[in-house]
Design a protein around this motif. Structure first.
Motif, mmCIF file in Angstrom:
data_model
loop_
_atom_site.group_PDB
_atom_site.id
_atom_site.type_symbol
_atom_site.label_atom_id
_atom_site.label_comp_id
_atom_site.label_asym_id
_atom_site.label_seq_id
_atom_site.Cartn_x
_atom_site.Cartn_y
_atom_site.Cartn_z
ATOM 1 N N ASP A 17 0.806 -1.227 0.000
ATOM 2 C CA ASP A 17 0.000 0.000 0.000
ATOM 3 C C ASP A 17 0.837 1.273 0.000
ATOM 4 O O ASP A 17 0.280 2.375 -0.040
ATOM 5 N N GLU A 715 1.648 11.705 -7.818
ATOM 6 C CA GLU A 715 0.529 10.831 -8.192
ATOM 7 C C GLU A 715 0.141 9.930 -7.019
ATOM 8 O O GLU A 715 -1.024 9.750 -6.700
ATOM 9 N N PHE A 716 1.168 9.401 -6.343
ATOM 10 C CA PHE A 716 0.892 8.543 -5.184
ATOM 11 C C PHE A 716 0.136 9.336 -4.119
ATOM 12 O O PHE A 716 -0.827 8.854 -3.525
ATOM 13 N N GLU A 717 0.558 10.566 -3.908
ATOM 14 C CA GLU A 717 -0.102 11.391 -2.873
ATOM 15 C C GLU A 717 -1.561 11.663 -3.235
ATOM 16 O O GLU A 717 -2.430 11.657 -2.368
ATOM 17 N N ARG A 718 -1.823 11.865 -4.533
ATOM 18 C CA ARG A 718 -3.225 12.092 -4.954
ATOM 19 C C ARG A 718 -4.055 10.834 -4.698
ATOM 20 O O ARG A 718 -5.145 10.883 -4.130
ATOM 21 N N ASP A 719 -3.520 9.680 -5.074
ATOM 22 C CA ASP A 719 -4.254 8.411 -4.892
ATOM 23 C C ASP A 719 -4.459 8.116 -3.408
ATOM 24 O O ASP A 719 -5.515 7.646 -2.994
ATOM 25 N N ARG A 720 -3.440 8.376 -2.634
ATOM 26 C CA ARG A 720 -3.499 8.091 -1.197
ATOM 27 C C ARG A 720 -4.551 8.974 -0.538
ATOM 28 O O ARG A 720 -5.299 8.545 0.335
ATOM 29 N N LYS A 721 -4.632 10.193 -1.002
ATOM 30 C CA LYS A 721 -5.609 11.125 -0.437
ATOM 31 C C LYS A 721 -7.021 10.630 -0.739
ATOM 32 O O LYS A 721 -7.931 10.715 0.092
ATOM 33 N N ALA A 722 -7.185 10.067 -1.921
ATOM 34 C CA ALA A 722 -8.513 9.572 -2.294
ATOM 35 C C ALA A 722 -8.838 8.279 -1.545
ATOM 36 O O ALA A 722 -9.945 8.091 -1.043
ATOM 37 N N ALA A 723 -7.850 7.392 -1.426
ATOM 38 C CA ALA A 723 -8.128 6.082 -0.823
ATOM 39 C C ALA A 723 -8.105 6.113 0.701
ATOM 40 O O ALA A 723 -8.898 5.449 1.360
#
Ligand SMILES: CC(C)[C@H](C(=O)O)[C@@H](O)C(=O)O
Ligand code: SF4
Length: 758
Positions: A17, A715-723
């Motif tokens: 993750d 990009e990881f930070e954007r996805d992490r914020k969403a998930a």
């Protein structure tokens, strides 16, 4: 039909993750959710950042405190470091941290904060430590946070800089190890005893390269505080990290903490956390079975945390060990500790007792000790009994319960929070030859003070020892009948407890066959391994050479990384009056310019994460260290600084010893992976990961490489914020609302969160 998912361990789940990018060289760029910072290992990282004019990428995901250097004497609030810290180097280190956190808007619990404390005590207390997160700190006992089902590990200063700049670290996959604890712990036996028993069983290198997951019914019954003590000492077993799957006990502890998720988010978070366990059938490379019923109050007799014995036992003799290396270690330890083989542990008188440190300075520890101390007095032979709470919050909670009064009536000093006598970086230290029963985690030579002698014990044993003046069996003190268990002999590798991984599939360990990514040259290239390096070899006949021995703690107050060669092996190299010890190898004329160091025993560089050890070796002039094995953090630190580490086979060791014995130099050619004698004849070859080799030869700037692909992190930070929005929101909300009330005159803005002055 969908293919069933491969069962995964807890470690693999958390790791997966957090993958930002998998690199061609087999390394992984891993996102870090929480970064803890203290004054000792951060100055050089912040200077590195400054020299690159880089900002801290995520100030709100950092949490800084001053703990190692701070005095524990009464604090005249408001505390001014300029006057309160009397030792100039310590003062400068704390002030440097304060300047750095201010400049970068990093949340800081300084001396005026009522929540200041040891970094590994305050993280969990605040709810900064959460299950399923990745946590690093420039401190080896970061493993403590694994008690929450967080993947938490200690890093060196180079990695601290990398995290500050990028919020990521570059890692390779580690192995999976499971320590399953069955049976039940008897009364008077704590998780500290259990962990010392485990370390005695698997050895201080037993977990090298592994993440240890502690499992089984005994672990499930442990409180969070006991779990923290257990995971804390995973590093003493050599592991990268310790882990316990989170459960109701964990959630209960975390709920309501100032920086933990709240409201509707709590339910969301629970759904994620409840998935955090090792799937049935998941592959472990190694499993160790421990019968808790056999564990007794356990103490150390020697100078390594694996040199343990039960309190009912006696000091071993070298011949009790089969392995000649262990025999020699025993001989050295007995000499250092001033002990005779065969002496009963309970006959050993101590001068001081210390209850404190990131292992055992939580409320539960003081409650346990207070139960034993209530209405009693410490023995007249004690020079000092010191109780140092792990944090301001622990101290106040204990005081609310009247625990401080019990300690004081018993004759203990009740102090302010800090690392204190665990490492003796402040004014709390042992004098030469003083013997101390200590609830800390390291009994290395001179750890608590030059020539001081440490016996690691649980808080209960420490309290009983304080009353008796000798190491004491707490079960007798409290009227408990010691259980009838056969005494465990920690005389050799207890292989019968250990099972190798049986399931198919390769453990996902370091891949050494991949080509390396194109390196980016450092502005000031530190490595020059493109040519053959020659020089003489200094041989040190020891195993478990710890970083306290390589770079003694009294020099850890430096904010420099250059010019540390004189500190190298200082306690072994110099008498207390500063005169060189004639018999120490580096004081012999022919070795003063040695380029190679050969340690004959395994586990070189174990213990603390201090990168200073590497800087000192290099400053002395060493270009390569030979040893049968190295501790993980040291290994990483060395290569990041361009210091070559080689694990020679027995034949090569013999030839190097022969050359050295004849007073001859040797040569090493990294490109060809060969060692040559003085005249250029090959005397052996060695293995090295392709990636490490290339980095040494070409030079490498890891931060520049990571920043070159910053879009991956974004990009990881954007996805992490969403998930998993709670990971960031919980800290931001916590600082701005719940904790803000405790902050005098503090207006929330990310730009101001450093000025916490509680
Ligand atoms: C100073 C720090 C690097 C060190 C560690 O990493 O462990 C310290 O906390 C210790 O216990 O020796
Ligand atoms: S081991 Fe000791 S010195 Fe290190 S962080 Fe813990 S309390 Fe501090």
């Amino acid at each position: 039909m969908a293919t069933p998912k491969k069962p995964r361990t807890l470690y693999e789940k958390i790791f997966a993750d957090h993958i930002v990018a998998e690199r061609d060289d087999g390394t992984v760029l891993l996102y870090i959710d929480r970064h803890l910072i203290h004054e000792v290992t951060s100055p050089q990282a912040f200077s590195g950042l400054a020299s690159r004019s880089l900002p801290v990428r995520q100030p709100a995901l950092q949490l800084a405190t001053s703990d190692h250097n701070v005095p524990t004497t009464p604090r005249p609030y408001p505390v001014t470091p300029a006057t309160y810290l009397r030792v100039p180097a310590s003062r400068l280190q704390v002030q440097t941290l304060e300047r750095n956190v201010r400049a970068h808007n990093i949340p800081y619990l300084g001396l005026n904060s009522r929540r200041q404390g040891i970094v590994h005590v305050i993280g969990p207390e605040l709810g900064f430590t959460l299950p399923g997160t990745t946590i690093v700190c420039g401190d080896s006992h970061t493993s403590t946070h694994g008690a929450f089902g967080a993947l938490a590990w200690g890093v060196g200063t180079s990695e601290v800089e990398h995290v500050l700049a990028t919020q990521t670290v570059v890692v390779t996959r580690w192995g999976n190890m499971r320590v399953e604890v069955n049976g039940a712990l008897a009364e008077g036996v704590s998780s500290k005893d259990l962990m010392m028993h485990i370390i005695g069983t698997i050895g201080t290198a037993g977990g090298t390269g592994m993440v240890i997951e502690f499992a089984g019914p005994v672990i499930r019954k442990l409180s969070m505080e006991s779990r923290m003590a257990l995971c804390n000492m995973s590093i003493e077993a050599g592991a990268r990290a310790g882990l316990i799957a989170p459960d109701e006990t964990t959630f209960e502890y975390v709920k309501g903490r100032p920086l933990a998720p709240t409201g509707g988010q709590w339910e969301e978070v629970l759904k994620y956390w409840e998935q955090l366990y090792s799937d049935p059938g998941a592959h472990f490379d190694k499993t160790v079975h421990i019968d808790a019923t056999a564990v007794m109050p356990t103490v150390t007799w020697g100078t390594s945390p694996e040199q343990v014995v039960s309190i009912t036992g006696s000091v071993p003799a070298p011949e009790d060990f089969e392995d000649p290396v262990k025999q020699e270690s025993c001989r050295q330890a007995l000499g250092y500790m001033g002990l005779e083989a065969g002496a009963r542990m309970t006959d050993i008188a101590v001068d001081k007792v210390f209850i404190g440190s990131c292992t055992n300075a939580r409320l539960e520890d003081f409650r346990i000790a207070a139960r034993i101390l209530r209405g009693k007095r410490i023995s007249p032979n004690l020079k000092l009994a010191l109780a140092v709470p792990g944090s301001g919050a622990v101290k106040r909670a204990a005081e609310r319960e009247g625990i401080d009064a019990i300690f004081k009536q018993a004759g203990f000093q009740w102090r302010e929070a800090g690392c204190s006598l665990c490492v003796g970086l402040n004014e709390d230290a042992l004098l030469p030859f003083e013997r101390c029963a200590s609830t800390s985690n390291r009994n290395f030579e001179s750890r608590q003070g030059t020539a001081g002698r440490t016996h690691l014990v649980s808080p209960a044993v420490a309290a009983a020892t304080a009353i008796h003046g000798t190491l004491a069996d707490v079960r007798l003190e409290t009227g408990l009948k010691p259980q009838e268990a056969p005494e465990v002999i920690y005389s050799s590798e207890s292989e019968e407890y250990i099972e190798s991984g049986s399931e198919g599939g390769n453990p996902e360990v370091e891949n050494t066959d991949q080509p390396s990514a194109a390196p980016v040259a450092r502005s000031a290239k530190i490595s020059a391994y493109s040519t053959t390096v020659c020089g003489s070899v200094a041989i040190v006949e020891r195993s478990n050479i710890d970083t306290d021995a390589i770079f003694p703690k009294q020099f850890c107050t430096t904010i420099e990384r250059k010019g540390l060669g004189d500190c190298l092996f200082h306690n072994l190299r110099y008498h207390p009056d500063g005169n060189p010890k004639a018999d120490f190898i580096l004081n012999q004329k022919k070795h003063r310019n040695a380029s190679f160091l050969l340690a004959t025993g395994p586990n070189f560089g174990c213990g603390s994460s201090r990168e200073h050890a590497v800087w000192a070796l290099q400053d002395f002039g060493f270009r390569c260290i030979f040893a049968p094995s190295f501790a993980d953090i040291f290994y990483n630190n060395a290569f990041k600084n361009g210091l070559l580490l080689v694990k020679p086979d027995a034949a090569l060791v013999a030839r190097i010893v022969l050359s050295a014995g004849l007073g001859k130099e040797i040569q090493i050619n990294l490109a060809d992976q060969v060692v040559l004698d003085e005249s250029g004849v090959k005397i052996g070859g060695f293995e090295i990961e392709e990636r490490r080799k290339k980095e040494l030869i070409d030079g490498m700037d890891e931060i520049a490489v990571t920043l070159a692909t910053i879009e991956d992190i974004e990009e990881f930070e954007r996805d992490r914020k969403a998930a998993r929005p709670w990971i960031d929101e919980s800290v931001r909300d916590g600082w701005s609302s719940k904790l803000a009330k405790e902050v005098k005159g503090w207006k929330h803005k990310d730009a101001q969160i450093n000025s916490l002055d509680w």
